[in-house]
Write a protein that holds these residues in place. Structure first.
Motif, PDB file in Angstrom:
ATOM      1  N   ASP A  46     -73.376  74.210 -54.879  1.00  0.00           N
ATOM      2  CA  ASP A  46     -74.039  73.187 -54.882  1.00  0.00           C
ATOM      3  C   ASP A  46     -74.436  72.319 -56.311  1.00  0.00           C
ATOM      4  OD1 ASP A  46     -76.068  74.842 -55.548  1.00  0.00           O
ATOM      5  OD2 ASP A  46     -77.338  74.479 -53.929  1.00  0.00           O
ATOM      6  N   SER A  47     -74.042  73.205 -57.489  1.00  0.00           N
ATOM      7  CA  SER A  47     -74.308  72.596 -58.760  1.00  0.00           C
ATOM      8  C   SER A  47     -73.445  71.411 -58.855  1.00  0.00           C
ATOM      9  CB  SER A  47     -73.803  73.616 -59.764  1.00  0.00           C
ATOM     10  OG  SER A  47     -72.727  74.365 -59.305  1.00  0.00           O
ATOM     11  N   GLY A  48     -72.441  71.289 -58.023  1.00  0.00           N
ATOM     12  CA  GLY A  48     -71.473  69.985 -57.920  1.00  0.00           C
ATOM     13  C   GLY A  48     -72.350  68.639 -57.904  1.00  0.00           C
ATOM     14  N   ALA A  49     -73.463  68.943 -57.243  1.00  0.00           N
ATOM     15  CA  ALA A  49     -74.683  67.815 -57.223  1.00  0.00           C
ATOM     16  C   ALA A  49     -74.832  67.298 -58.809  1.00  0.00           C
ATOM     17  CB  ALA A  49     -75.923  68.228 -56.628  1.00  0.00           C
ATOM     18  N   GLN A  50     -74.781  68.079 -59.615  1.00  0.00           N
ATOM     19  CA  GLN A  50     -75.025  67.615 -61.066  1.00  0.00           C
ATOM     20  C   GLN A  50     -73.912  67.444 -61.850  1.00  0.00           C
ATOM     21  OE1 GLN A  50     -77.470  71.383 -60.776  1.00  0.00           O
ATOM     22  NE2 GLN A  50     -78.961  70.403 -62.130  1.00  0.00           N
ATOM     23  N   VAL A  51     -72.730  68.260 -61.541  1.00  0.00           N
ATOM     24  CA  VAL A  51     -71.658  68.313 -62.507  1.00  0.00           C
ATOM     25  C   VAL A  51     -70.667  67.307 -62.188  1.00  0.00           C
ATOM     26  CG1 VAL A  51     -69.508  69.889 -63.236  1.00  0.00           C
ATOM     27  CG2 VAL A  51     -71.980  70.896 -62.714  1.00  0.00           C
ATOM     28  N   VAL A  61     -77.590  67.165 -52.934  1.00  0.00           N
ATOM     29  CA  VAL A  61     -76.388  67.098 -52.481  1.00  0.00           C
ATOM     30  C   VAL A  61     -76.388  67.331 -50.882  1.00  0.00           C
ATOM     31  CG1 VAL A  61     -75.549  69.461 -52.526  1.00  0.00           C
ATOM     32  CG2 VAL A  61     -73.656  67.719 -52.772  1.00  0.00           C
ATOM     33  N   THR A  62     -75.590  66.511 -50.008  1.00  0.00           N
ATOM     34  CA  THR A  62     -75.664  66.625 -48.674  1.00  0.00           C
ATOM     35  C   THR A  62     -74.401  67.654 -48.259  1.00  0.00           C
ATOM     36  OG1 THR A  62     -74.021  64.732 -48.268  1.00  0.00           O
ATOM     37  CG2 THR A  62     -76.618  64.400 -48.607  1.00  0.00           C
ATOM     38  N   VAL A  63     -74.538  67.930 -47.025  1.00  0.00           N
ATOM     39  CA  VAL A  63     -73.492  68.600 -46.262  1.00  0.00           C
ATOM     40  C   VAL A  63     -72.248  67.785 -46.149  1.00  0.00           C
ATOM     41  CG1 VAL A  63     -72.899  69.662 -44.051  1.00  0.00           C
ATOM     42  CG2 VAL A  63     -75.274  70.068 -44.823  1.00  0.00           C
ATOM     43  N   ASP A  64     -72.156  66.823 -45.889  1.00  0.00           N
ATOM     44  CA  ASP A  64     -70.989  65.962 -45.899  1.00  0.00           C
ATOM     45  C   ASP A  64     -70.347  65.984 -47.101  1.00  0.00           C
ATOM     46  OD1 ASP A  64     -71.082  65.389 -43.229  1.00  0.00           O
ATOM     47  OD2 ASP A  64     -71.898  63.464 -43.301  1.00  0.00           O
ATOM     48  N   GLU A  65     -71.075  65.857 -48.224  1.00  0.00           N
ATOM     49  CA  GLU A  65     -70.645  65.829 -49.714  1.00  0.00           C
ATOM     50  C   GLU A  65     -70.015  66.966 -49.977  1.00  0.00           C
ATOM     51  OE1 GLU A  65     -73.368  62.472 -51.881  1.00  0.00           O
ATOM     52  OE2 GLU A  65     -74.144  64.359 -51.651  1.00  0.00           O
ATOM     53  N   MET A  66     -70.878  68.163 -49.629  1.00  0.00           N
ATOM     54  CA  MET A  66     -70.390  69.459 -49.959  1.00  0.00           C
ATOM     55  C   MET A  66     -69.114  69.654 -48.960  1.00  0.00           C
ATOM     56  SD  MET A  66     -72.078  71.169 -52.316  1.00  0.00           S
ATOM     57  CE  MET A  66     -71.213  72.952 -52.022  1.00  0.00           C
ATOM     58  N   LEU A  67     -68.852  69.360 -47.830  1.00  0.00           N
ATOM     59  CA  LEU A  67     -67.719  69.467 -47.047  1.00  0.00           C
ATOM     60  C   LEU A  67     -66.448  68.789 -47.890  1.00  0.00           C
ATOM     61  CD1 LEU A  67     -68.901  69.165 -43.526  1.00  0.00           C
ATOM     62  CD2 LEU A  67     -68.102  71.384 -44.432  1.00  0.00           C
ATOM     63  N   VAL A  68     -66.541  67.494 -48.339  1.00  0.00           N
ATOM     64  CA  VAL A  68     -65.811  67.011 -49.157  1.00  0.00           C
ATOM     65  C   VAL A  68     -65.132  67.839 -50.201  1.00  0.00           C
ATOM     66  CG1 VAL A  68     -65.097  64.906 -50.610  1.00  0.00           C
ATOM     67  CG2 VAL A  68     -66.202  64.619 -48.314  1.00  0.00           C
ATOM     68  N   LEU A  69     -65.880  68.259 -51.184  1.00  0.00           N
ATOM     69  CA  LEU A  69     -65.849  69.120 -52.067  1.00  0.00           C
ATOM     70  C   LEU A  69     -65.066  70.381 -51.786  1.00  0.00           C
ATOM     71  CD1 LEU A  69     -68.944  68.777 -54.384  1.00  0.00           C
ATOM     72  CD2 LEU A  69     -66.827  67.050 -54.435  1.00  0.00           C
ATOM     73  N   ALA A  70     -65.508  70.979 -50.762  1.00  0.00           N
ATOM     74  CA  ALA A  70     -64.971  72.225 -50.178  1.00  0.00           C
ATOM     75  C   ALA A  70     -63.692  72.296 -49.846  1.00  0.00           C
ATOM     76  CB  ALA A  70     -65.940  73.052 -49.409  1.00  0.00           C
ATOM     77  N   GLY A  71     -63.516  71.268 -49.073  1.00  0.00           N
ATOM     78  CA  GLY A  71     -62.281  70.861 -48.344  1.00  0.00           C
ATOM     79  C   GLY A  71     -61.100  70.799 -49.674  1.00  0.00           C
ATOM     80  N   ALA A  72     -61.175  69.855 -50.532  1.00  0.00           N
ATOM     81  CA  ALA A  72     -60.496  69.732 -51.858  1.00  0.00           C
ATOM     82  C   ALA A  72     -60.279  70.910 -52.431  1.00  0.00           C
ATOM     83  CB  ALA A  72     -61.049  68.717 -52.767  1.00  0.00           C
ATOM     84  N   VAL A  73     -61.149  71.828 -52.531  1.00  0.00           N
ATOM     85  CA  VAL A  73     -61.072  73.205 -53.298  1.00  0.00           C
ATOM     86  C   VAL A  73     -60.077  74.212 -52.666  1.00  0.00           C
ATOM     87  CG1 VAL A  73     -62.083  75.455 -54.213  1.00  0.00           C
ATOM     88  CG2 VAL A  73     -62.936  73.139 -54.527  1.00  0.00           C
ATOM     89  N   ARG A  74     -60.342  74.080 -51.241  1.00  0.00           N
ATOM     90  CA  ARG A  74     -59.627  74.889 -50.158  1.00  0.00           C
ATOM     91  C   ARG A  74     -58.038  74.634 -50.239  1.00  0.00           C
ATOM     92  NH1 ARG A  74     -59.911  79.740 -48.268  1.00  0.00           N
ATOM     93  NH2 ARG A  74     -58.318  79.698 -49.789  1.00  0.00           N
ATOM     94  N   ARG A  75     -57.929  73.241 -50.725  1.00  0.00           N
ATOM     95  CA  ARG A  75     -56.416  72.732 -50.417  1.00  0.00           C
ATOM     96  C   ARG A  75     -55.717  73.137 -51.621  1.00  0.00           C
ATOM     97  NH1 ARG A  75     -58.829  68.696 -47.633  1.00  0.00           N
ATOM     98  NH2 ARG A  75     -59.536  67.592 -49.403  1.00  0.00           N
ATOM     99  N   GLY A  76     -56.542  73.582 -52.750  1.00  0.00           N
ATOM    100  CA  GLY A  76     -56.047  73.916 -54.240  1.00  0.00           C
ATOM    101  C   GLY A  76     -55.849  75.333 -54.259  1.00  0.00           C
TER     102      GLY A  76
END
Length: 286
Positions: A46-51, A61-76
């Motif tokens: 959730d440090s992605g909120a700042q970084v 940071v919201t759940v929906d925002e974290m889901l977008v970030l996590a989904g992108a990471v999972r694909r990589g």
């Protein structure tokens, strides 16, 4: 291709005293970097909120925002073990809310585990509930950024008798509650060393001295983060200044008429050029 890193693999690494490498990632390119560097665990923090989102703290940071970030990471990521932070406000209401949030990160983002900060009674209840739902939990004690205000700010923990005793108590409690891995942040190494032998689950340190593994924010260790970083950060690159220098050089060449040059374009036949002129002339005449 490397074999998939699983909880069993992490437990085996702990047993063999093979250091576990963990980094944060918040998007596809950073996930690819972590994967190609063969790290063992990737944390979508959730440090992605700042970084990457520019907030002042992690709580925004919201759940929906974290889901977008996590989904992108999972694909990589193909082989590393992916852990997603459950953001502030998504687990505090009840065990049911916490389980529902955790399920979303597994189903929608493909996370292998979720991370939950804190070791108080309410947090222990959440850990039990999520673990009983079949979702691995990474616990987090010591400095817990989501509740840093209650801890007196972003400062090291375990430096007083009361705080050190609480660290030991919470570390053992989250293990008993069903956590599969534990992160200990910003705690004197000598204090963390007291509880480490009593923990059977892998322990990842960040500013807590030697442990079964270590985690750092990718942007911190690569020198992308602006300004002062935490005392426990070691920089292994200076990509931030290089990025600024590269964009500045591009801007200079555009403004100076240097870019683009002939080598940056495509060729056309004489017929194509003539057709384009004819089309323009016909429209002008009309």
């Amino acid at each position: 291709m490397r074999a998939q890193v699983t909880l069993q693999r992490l437990a085996e690494m702990k047993a063999r005293r093979e250091p576990i490498v963990m980094v944060t990632a918040y998007d596809y390119p950073s996930a690819r970097t972590a994967e190609q560097a063969e790290v063992d665990m990737v944390l979508v923090g959730d440090s992605g909120a700042q970084v990457v989102l520019g907030h002042d703290s992690t709580v925004a940071v919201t759940v929906d925002e974290m889901l977008v970030l996590a989904g992108a990471v999972r694909r990589g990521v193909q082989s590393a073990f992916v852990v997603a932070d459950l953001p502030f406000g998504s687990t505090e209401v009840s065990d049911e809310q916490a389980v529902a949030t955790a399920i979303r990160f597994v189903k929608e983002a493909g996370a292998d585990a979720v991370k939950l900060e804190g070791g108080g009674e309410a947090r222990l209840s959440r850990i039990r509930a999520i673990a009983e739902a079949g979702i691995p939990v990474v616990a987090h004690v010591g400095l817990t950024p989501q509740t840093a205000v209650a801890l007196g700010g972003l400062r090291a923990q375990g430096r007083t008798a009361e705080s050190a005793a609480r660290l030991v108590r919470e570390a053992l409690a989250v293990q008993d509650a069903g956590a599969s891995v534990l992160v200990i942040e910003a705690v004197p190494a000598d204090v963390a060393a007291v509880v480490l032998p009593a923990l059977e689950i892998p322990v990842i340190g960040i500013g807590a001295g030697p442990a079964d593994g270590q985690v750092l924010v990718l942007h911190d260790l690569l020198g992308i983060t602006e300004g002062k970083t935490a005392a426990f950060v070691k920089r292994y690159g200076a990509i931030g200044p290089d990025m600024v220098a590269g964009v500045a050089a591009y801007a200079r060449e555009v403004r100076g008429g240097v870019f683009p040059g002939p080598e940056h374009g495509y060729s056309a036949t004489d017929d194509a050029i003539a057709a384009a002129r004819a089309e323009l002339e016909s429209r002008s005449a009309g």
